[in-house]
Design a protein around this motif. Structure first.
Motif, PDB file in Angstrom:
ATOM      1  N   MET A   1      22.854  -7.267  21.892  1.00 30.34           N
ATOM      2  CA  MET A   1      23.375  -5.936  21.306  1.00 30.34           C
ATOM      3  C   MET A   1      24.199  -5.255  22.304  1.00 30.34           C
ATOM      4  SD  MET A   1      19.811  -4.509  19.725  1.00 30.34           S
ATOM      5  CE  MET A   1      20.399  -3.271  18.828  1.00 30.34           C
ATOM      6  N   SER A   2      25.127  -4.176  21.660  1.00 34.64           N
ATOM      7  CA  SER A   2      25.819  -3.494  22.420  1.00 34.64           C
ATOM      8  C   SER A   2      25.367  -2.187  22.846  1.00 34.64           C
ATOM      9  CB  SER A   2      27.478  -3.119  21.956  1.00 34.64           C
ATOM     10  OG  SER A   2      27.029  -2.150  20.744  1.00 34.64           O
ATOM     11  N   PRO A   3      25.683  -1.611  24.121  1.00 36.58           N
ATOM     12  CA  PRO A   3      25.038  -0.454  24.070  1.00 36.58           C
ATOM     13  C   PRO A   3      24.921   0.639  23.440  1.00 36.58           C
ATOM     14  CG  PRO A   3      26.439  -1.102  26.220  1.00 36.58           C
ATOM     15  CD  PRO A   3      26.601  -1.875  25.251  1.00 36.58           C
ATOM     16  N   MET A   4      25.897   0.731  22.427  1.00 41.40           N
ATOM     17  CA  MET A   4      26.003   1.712  21.485  1.00 41.40           C
ATOM     18  C   MET A   4      24.966   1.387  20.400  1.00 41.40           C
ATOM     19  SD  MET A   4      28.039   4.184  22.352  1.00 41.40           S
ATOM     20  CE  MET A   4      28.175   5.033  20.872  1.00 41.40           C
ATOM     21  N   SER A   5      25.150   0.286  20.185  1.00 38.36           N
ATOM     22  CA  SER A   5      23.914  -0.253  19.011  1.00 38.36           C
ATOM     23  C   SER A   5      22.481  -0.056  19.555  1.00 38.36           C
ATOM     24  CB  SER A   5      24.336  -1.904  18.790  1.00 38.36           C
ATOM     25  OG  SER A   5      25.437  -2.062  18.328  1.00 38.36           O
ATOM     26  N   VAL A   6      22.206  -0.105  20.926  1.00 33.16           N
ATOM     27  CA  VAL A   6      20.950   0.015  21.281  1.00 33.16           C
ATOM     28  C   VAL A   6      20.697   1.443  21.085  1.00 33.16           C
ATOM     29  CG1 VAL A   6      19.457   0.331  23.611  1.00 33.16           C
ATOM     30  CG2 VAL A   6      20.889  -1.667  23.037  1.00 33.16           C
ATOM     31  N   ALA A   7      21.644   2.311  21.336  1.00 36.35           N
ATOM     32  CA  ALA A   7      21.218   3.618  21.135  1.00 36.35           C
ATOM     33  C   ALA A   7      21.172   4.104  19.799  1.00 36.35           C
ATOM     34  CB  ALA A   7      22.539   4.644  21.744  1.00 36.35           C
ATOM     35  N   GLN A   8      21.714   3.514  18.722  1.00 36.94           N
ATOM     36  CA  GLN A   8      21.992   3.601  17.415  1.00 36.94           C
ATOM     37  C   GLN A   8      20.591   3.187  16.717  1.00 36.94           C
ATOM     38  OE1 GLN A   8      25.369   2.266  15.624  1.00 36.94           O
ATOM     39  NE2 GLN A   8      25.004   2.850  13.680  1.00 36.94           N
ATOM     40  N   PHE A   9      20.315   1.784  16.921  1.00 36.64           N
ATOM     41  CA  PHE A   9      19.079   1.395  16.427  1.00 36.64           C
ATOM     42  C   PHE A   9      17.825   1.343  16.936  1.00 36.64           C
ATOM     43  CE2 PHE A   9      23.052  -1.148  14.900  1.00 36.64           C
ATOM     44  CZ  PHE A   9      23.260  -0.494  13.727  1.00 36.64           C
ATOM     45  N   LEU A  10      17.780   1.462  18.311  1.00 40.87           N
ATOM     46  CA  LEU A  10      16.346   1.209  18.955  1.00 40.87           C
ATOM     47  C   LEU A  10      15.818   2.930  19.344  1.00 40.87           C
ATOM     48  CD1 LEU A  10      16.648  -1.906  20.920  1.00 40.87           C
ATOM     49  CD2 LEU A  10      15.926  -1.587  18.647  1.00 40.87           C
ATOM     50  N   GLU A  11      14.766   2.992  18.613  1.00 46.07           N
ATOM     51  CA  GLU A  11      14.262   4.422  19.204  1.00 46.07           C
ATOM     52  C   GLU A  11      13.830   4.548  20.606  1.00 46.07           C
ATOM     53  OE1 GLU A  11      11.109   5.979  16.565  1.00 46.07           O
ATOM     54  OE2 GLU A  11      12.455   6.102  14.905  1.00 46.07           O
ATOM     55  N   PRO A  12      14.046   5.470  21.314  1.00 47.92           N
ATOM     56  CA  PRO A  12      13.489   5.506  22.829  1.00 47.92           C
ATOM     57  C   PRO A  12      12.093   5.433  22.920  1.00 47.92           C
ATOM     58  CG  PRO A  12      15.032   7.308  22.375  1.00 47.92           C
ATOM     59  CD  PRO A  12      14.642   6.845  20.955  1.00 47.92           C
ATOM     60  N   GLY A  13      11.566   4.597  23.800  1.00 52.12           N
ATOM     61  CA  GLY A  13      10.021   4.571  24.205  1.00 52.12           C
ATOM     62  C   GLY A  13       9.189   3.432  23.307  1.00 52.12           C
ATOM     63  N   TYR A  14       9.953   2.813  22.165  1.00 52.87           N
ATOM     64  CA  TYR A  14       9.209   2.210  21.413  1.00 52.87           C
ATOM     65  C   TYR A  14       9.114   0.392  21.805  1.00 52.87           C
ATOM     66  CZ  TYR A  14       7.512  -0.167  16.800  1.00 52.87           C
ATOM     67  OH  TYR A  14       6.988  -0.895  16.129  1.00 52.87           O
ATOM     68  N   LEU A  15      10.510   0.040  21.908  1.00 51.63           N
ATOM     69  CA  LEU A  15      10.576  -1.205  22.544  1.00 51.63           C
ATOM     70  C   LEU A  15      10.946  -1.332  23.786  1.00 51.63           C
ATOM     71  CD1 LEU A  15      12.399  -2.904  19.075  1.00 51.63           C
ATOM     72  CD2 LEU A  15       9.959  -3.199  19.987  1.00 51.63           C
TER      73      LEU A  15
END
Length: 530
Positions: free
Chosen positions: A331-345
């Motif tokens: 994933m790209s850094p922008m995709s991480v911020a867009q698709f993964l909620e903080p603190g979950y995975l």
């Protein structure tokens, strides 16, 4: 006038030979000059009629013998003696002429000596002058030798100065006088040559001298000799290598490639088997679709052509199951911020590639989701910049010329400032020709990259080449360069009709100008159009 050459023997080549020839001829001339004193006619009388005189002398000698036979009977007395005395000057004249013709001199000089007796005296004087000059030159040469301490074999290809060929000496000294400023450089060269010889390069230098090769190739030759000698020593010390052949090497290489591919395939199967043993969270598998989680949700949407769930919602509800099924995510850094909620995975390892193009604020979200972080990039590449965005055509020409490129810090630089030392990858294998990376290797990496030798090292169609164009850049374009690029493109199209061609321009305006020129070329050149 040539005083030392003749048609019957070669010219003197050394000072010793010249001196010997000159001394012998001076003695012959002195003897001839002594005979002149017995001549009974004017010194200025020419001897070009020598043949007539010779015939006359024979007649006189016959008459003389006749007189000697009958003289006593006729009682000629003093008249016979007077006639005999008049023959002596004529005989001396003839002997002088024979002496001149017997000396190995050029024909022109012989004629010159026979024209007037005084010419012999002049020649004698010139001979003494020349002999003195030669003696003076030898003295100066000895003084020069004592001061310079020359290696005459290297200087004039001779054992010593006296045996050196005159033309070689002349050429050497003239060149030395015309290049006085190079004396110190030559001395430095000799010192470097001595130092190289002391380091064991004497055989290499001797080979270069004997074959008259350019010394600028000595480093490459020395490197070749070193590695060749090292290879031979290794071969002598290792019996297995001595028995090694090119055919067996090719067989081993082919076998290694086969085993390597087989090993990779087995590793894939091993990895798949290992991953298949992981526990996948089942999740909620009953109720409405909106209540399903983890594996149940994944199985529910796996057969759908167009799932109706957003990726962010999918990773929030079934992220652990997806991670168990697919433990490696890209994933790209922008995709991480867009698709993964903080603190979950969270991930065991976050690997950031091309980190020189990632800003720290963009990388922070991905770093926060990892236990360990590996930052990979090249600090010698451009950091994050808006330069190419400014040159994409969205900026006016005036603004483009005045715009300043503000470089920003990358996450690679931030990591390099805190974690030391970095680990460098040294093997460069992508370029098919060493010149593609040689400039960067030298200027940016301190020649630390290991570049594989190219099989096309000397091929004219491989590598980087510079075509100097006297162009002028203004308002975002350089017309001279654009036309030169199109000319090279046209040549490439004619010579390589089955190959592809890529053209890179500095901005969109330059690219558009090149497109227009290409269109003009295609309109007039059938090969380019095809």
């Amino acid at each position: 006038m040539n005083l030392v050459s003749s048609t019957s023997e070669p010219n003197a080549k050394t000072l010793d030979q010249l001196s010997e020839q000159l001394a012998a001829r001076i003695v012959a001339h002195e003897n001839a000059l002594a005979s002149i004193s017995k001549l009974g006619f004017a010194d200025s009388r020419p001897l070009s009629d020598l043949t007539d005189l010779f015939e006359l002398l024979k007649q006189i000698e016959a008459q003389k013998r006749f007189l000697q036979v009958v003289g006593a009977d006729l009682d000629l007395g003093t008249d016979a003696a007077r006639i005999a005395d008049q023959l002596e000057p004529l005989e001396a004249t003839l002997k002088y002429a024979q002496l001149i013709l017997g000396v190995p001199l050029p024909q022109q000089m012989q004629q010159w000596l026979l024209e007037a007796v005084g010419n012999l005296d002049l020649l004698q004087k010139l001979g003494h002058v020349l002999s003195g000059e030669i003696s003076h030159f030898l003295q100066q040469l000895q003084r020069f030798d004592a001061v310079a301490d020359l290696d005459w074999r290297a200087w004039a290809n001779s054992v010593d100065a006296s045996l050196a060929q005159l033309d070689v000496l002349k050429d050497r000294f003239v060149r030395a006088l015309e290049n006085k400023g190079a004396l110190q450089d030559y001395i430095n060269f000799l010192m470097a040559e001595d130092a190289a010889s002391n380091l064991g390069l004497s055989p290499v230098l001797s080979a270069f001298k004997e074959s008259n090769q350019d010394y600028r190739k000595v480093p490459a030759a020395a490197e070749f000799v070193f590695y060749r000698s090292a290879a031979e020593e290794i071969l002598r010390a290792n019996p297995k290598l001595r028995k090694h052949s090119g055919a067996s090497h090719d067989q081993l290489r082919t076998r290694y490639q086969e085993l390597d591919k087989e090993f990779i395939a087995l590793r894939r199967r091993l990895l798949a088997e290992k991953l298949a043993g992981y526990s996948v969270p089942e999740g909620i598998h009953q109720g409405r679709a909106s209540d399903l989680t983890e594996l149940a949700l994944v199985q529910r949407i796996a057969g759908q052509t167009r799932p109706r769930i957003a990726l962010r919602d999918l990773f929030r509800r079934a992220g652990r199951a997806v991670k168990a099924l697919k433990p490696c995510w890209m994933m790209s850094p922008m995709s991480v911020a867009q698709f993964l909620e903080p603190g979950y995975l969270h991930f065991d390892l976050v690997l950031m590639d091309e980190a020189s193009q990632i800003r720290p604020e963009e990388a922070l979200g991905a770093i926060a989701r990892g236990v360990q972080v590996v930052v990979v990039g090249d600090q010698m590449q451009l950091p994050p910049t808006s330069f190419f965005q400014k040159l994409s055509g969205e900026t006016d020409a005036d603004e483009e010329d005045d715009a300043e490129d503000v470089q920003q810090v990358s996450v690679l630089e931030a990591a390099a400032a805190r974690f030391y030392p970095p680990r460098m990858l040294k093997w460069h294998y992508r370029s098919e020709h060493g010149s593609l990376i040689s400039f960067s290797n030298h200027e940016f990496y301190g020649d630390g990259l290991t570049v594989f030798p190219s099989p096309h090292h000397e091929h004219a169609e491989y590598g980087v080449k510079l075509v100097q164009v006297d162009g002028v850049y203004g308002s975002g374009i350089n017309e001279a360069e654009a036309r030169s690029v199109v000319q090279e493109a046209a040549k490439f199209m004619r010579d390589h009709m089955n190959h592809s061609l890529g053209i890179v321009a500095v901005n969109s305006k330059q690219a558009e100008l090149i497109r227009e020129l290409i269109d003009e070329l295609c309109a007039s050149d059938p090969v380019a159009e095809a």
